[in-house]
Motif scaffolding. Sequence first.
Motif, short mmCIF file in Angstrom:
data_model
loop_
_atom_site.label_atom_id
_atom_site.label_comp_id
_atom_site.label_asym_id
_atom_site.label_seq_id
_atom_site.Cartn_x
_atom_site.Cartn_y
_atom_site.Cartn_z
N MET A 42 0.82 -1.20 0.00
CA MET A 42 0.00 0.00 0.00
C MET A 42 0.87 1.27 0.00
N ARG A 43 1.98 1.22 0.69
CA ARG A 43 2.87 2.38 0.72
C ARG A 43 3.40 2.69 -0.67
N LEU A 44 3.82 1.64 -1.38
CA LEU A 44 4.36 1.84 -2.72
C LEU A 44 3.29 2.35 -3.68
N ARG A 85 13.70 6.07 4.39
CA ARG A 85 13.98 4.85 3.63
C ARG A 85 13.46 3.61 4.36
N GLU A 86 13.55 3.61 5.68
CA GLU A 86 13.02 2.49 6.44
C GLU A 86 11.50 2.40 6.30
N TYR A 87 10.83 3.54 6.31
CA TYR A 87 9.37 3.52 6.20
C TYR A 87 8.92 2.98 4.84
N ILE A 88 9.52 3.45 3.78
CA ILE A 88 9.06 3.04 2.45
C ILE A 88 9.43 1.60 2.12
N CYS A 123 8.32 -8.97 -0.96
CA CYS A 123 8.59 -9.42 -2.33
C CYS A 123 8.31 -8.36 -3.39
N ASN A 124 7.89 -7.17 -2.97
CA ASN A 124 7.78 -6.06 -3.91
C ASN A 124 9.16 -5.52 -4.30
#
Length: 685
Positions: A42-44, A85-88, A123-124
Amino acid sequence: MRTTLCLYTFNLDLEKQRGELRKACSKYGHIAQPARRVNTTMRLAAFRNLMTDETVLLTLPIQAYLITSSDEHQSIDIDGFEKRREYISGFSGSYGDAVVTLDKAALWTDGRYHLQADEQLDCNWLLFREGHRGVPSMSKWLREQLPAGSRVGLNPKIVSRYTWDALHGSLAAHGISLVALNVSLVDVIWPEEERPPRTVKEAFVYDIEYAGKNYTTKVEEVRSELRKVGADAMVVTALDEIAWMLNIRGRDVPNSPYLRSYVVLDMQKVFLYVNSSQLNGTVRSHLGIGSRIVKSDSVYLRDYDDIWTDLRTESQYYKKILVPSYCVYSEGASHAIYQHIDPERRLPMQSPIIYLKALKNQVEIKGMLEANVKDSAAVCDCFAYIEQRITDGENFTELDVVRILDEYRYEQRLSLGNSFRTVVAFGENSAYPNYEPTINTNTQIFTNSTIVLDSGGQYFGGTTDITRTLHFGSPSDDVKEAYTRVLSGMIQLSMLTFPSRLKMAMVDVVARSALWEVGMDYFQDTGHGVGSFLGVRESPIKINFNSKVSSEQTFKPGYFLSNEPGYYRDGQFGIKLENILQVVDKPWLNHGGHAFLGFKVITLVPFEPNLIKLELLSPHQRRWLNKYNEQIRQHVGAELKRQNRMHGFYWMMDKTKYIPENGSRSLIANLLLAVTSTAFICFVV
C-alpha cells in the motif's frame, strides 16, 4: 550431475545480479514470509500515485525517485522522524539506498546487511547485494530501466552533493535528468500517527575538563585551516563537527550526543542555526550569546531554518566559502547547501574539522582510556552474570540480554548510555553481521551455538565499542577454528609496527590472512575511526583493502580506531571480535628519517578460552594474549574491586588464566609473519 550443479549456480548468480534472489519470494504458490518482513504494497502504491501528480510535485511527473538513509546533515545514525527509507522499504539497517520506479522497487546495501535486508524487504522489492560480482550499481540499473528523457526525483536536502554528482554524471550521458524536488514524497504518504515525533532536547556544555581545549581555541584552529586553502568562511553541516568545535552536546540523534544545527564560520563571527529553545542559560553563556562584549569567537544565534535564506544572501559577502565534500564516512554537505551558494564562491573540500577532531589531545586520550576501563568492567560484570544464570538453567532471550547489558553500562559513572543499539545475536542470527533483535525475531539463548554481543557506550570522557563472541556449551571444532582464526587476525593487527606513511588499506591483509588461508572472509570493514564522546564511527579512518579511500589515508598518533575481524556462516553461526586501538608513536624505532607507529589496545575484556584452539596460535601470539590478559587483570581488575563487583572480578580472573606459550609454529603463523614482513619491507625500502 556436474552440469546440473553448474547450471543451478549460474541461475542463482543471474538472479542475484538482477536483484531477484529473494527469500520466500517464489513465483509459484504462497510461501510463509519471515517474521521480520514488512508489507509495503500500500505504501508503494500511494507513493507511485504522487510520482505522477503534478499538483504535489509542482513540476512534471517523474519516472523514479531515490530515498537515501540520511537526514539533512548526512548523519550515520538518524532520528526516527528522519527514517524515510526504512518507512518506504521496511529495511531498518543503517546503510542502504532505495529507488522506486513506476513498476519496480529496489534497494542497495552492503555486506553488513545482505541477510537482514533479505529478511525485512517484502517481495515487492529487488535486493542488490553490493560487493557481489555482476551486481549493477544504482546508476547502471537506472540506465537500464529508464528510457532517455526520464526524470529521477530526489530530496536535495537529504542527498549529499557527492551522491548527486555521481548520479548526475552517470545518468546525464543517457538523457536521464535528476530533479531536485521541493517536497519529500515519503513525508506526504507517512501518516502522522505512525511517524515518530522529531526529537527536540536541551543541549549541554561539554566542559574543558573532558574536551581538553576551549571552543575558542578550536574555532581559531579551524580558521587557520581555512586561511591555508584561501577560504574566508565555511559552512559546517555535520553534527559531530559542530559538537566538537563548539564544545556542546545534545540528544537529538540516537546514541550520538549531537544537537541538530548548522554553523557558518567566518574570520570574525560564528553563526549558529538552531532551535533556540534548546539552548539554556549555561549554553548561551558558554557561547557568549547575547554578550555586550563582541569578540571574534562570539556566537550569533539564528533560527534553524534561516540557513536557507542566509546562504543565498550573506554568502555574497565572502570571496570563497568552504563547502564540505565527501570523506570516508562523511558524505559532506547536501546538494541543497551547494545550491544555495553561488558556484564561483564555493570551495568544495573535505572539512578540516574531520582531521582536527580525529587527532585526540592528551585530555581526550586520557578520557578515552578511562572510559574504556569503566566500560570493560561493566561488560565483564555483565558477562559473568549472564553466563552464571544460563549455566544454572535460566532462560534468557536475545532481548533479555540486550536489556541487561544496557543496564550494566548505564550504571557506570559518567555514562550517557549507548554509542549504538546493542546487538545480541544467537545461533543462526549471529550469522547476520549487523543483526538487531526485535520482538518478531527474538530468540532464546541455549548452550549449543555462539552468541555475538556487540555494544558500546557514551561516556563524558570518551566513546567505546566492543564485541565478544561467547559459547555457553561445548563448541564444535568448526566453531573453535573460526573463532581462533578471527582472534589470530585481531592479534596480528594489534601487534603491528609500521612506517607512518603506510596506507590504511594495507594493514587489512594482516587481519584477514588467517581467514584467507582457508578460504574464509568477511564483507565488512576491519576498522573505523572512533570519536571522543562523539560518533562511534568517525572519519577519516577506515580499514579495508578494497577501499579507494583507505588507500589514500595514513595513521597519525592520537587516532583511535576499531579492530573488528569476523566470520559469518549463513544459517549456522557467526564470530566477531572487536577492540578499540590507539595509534601510538614509536620514536625509538626512527631510522633514516622514517617514523614508525603501532597500536595500543584500550578495550580490556577477556576472550573466550573455551573457543580458542591454541595450536593455531603462534608462540608470539600466545605471548601477546598473556600480556593482554595481564593488562585486564591490572586495570579492569582494580576497577571491578573499586566498584565492589566481585562476581565480575572472579569471572575475569578465571577467563584470563595463563596459557602455555611454547609449541611449534603453525602454518598460519608462518603465513602471517611472512605477510607482515612483506608489507613492512615494501613500505620501508
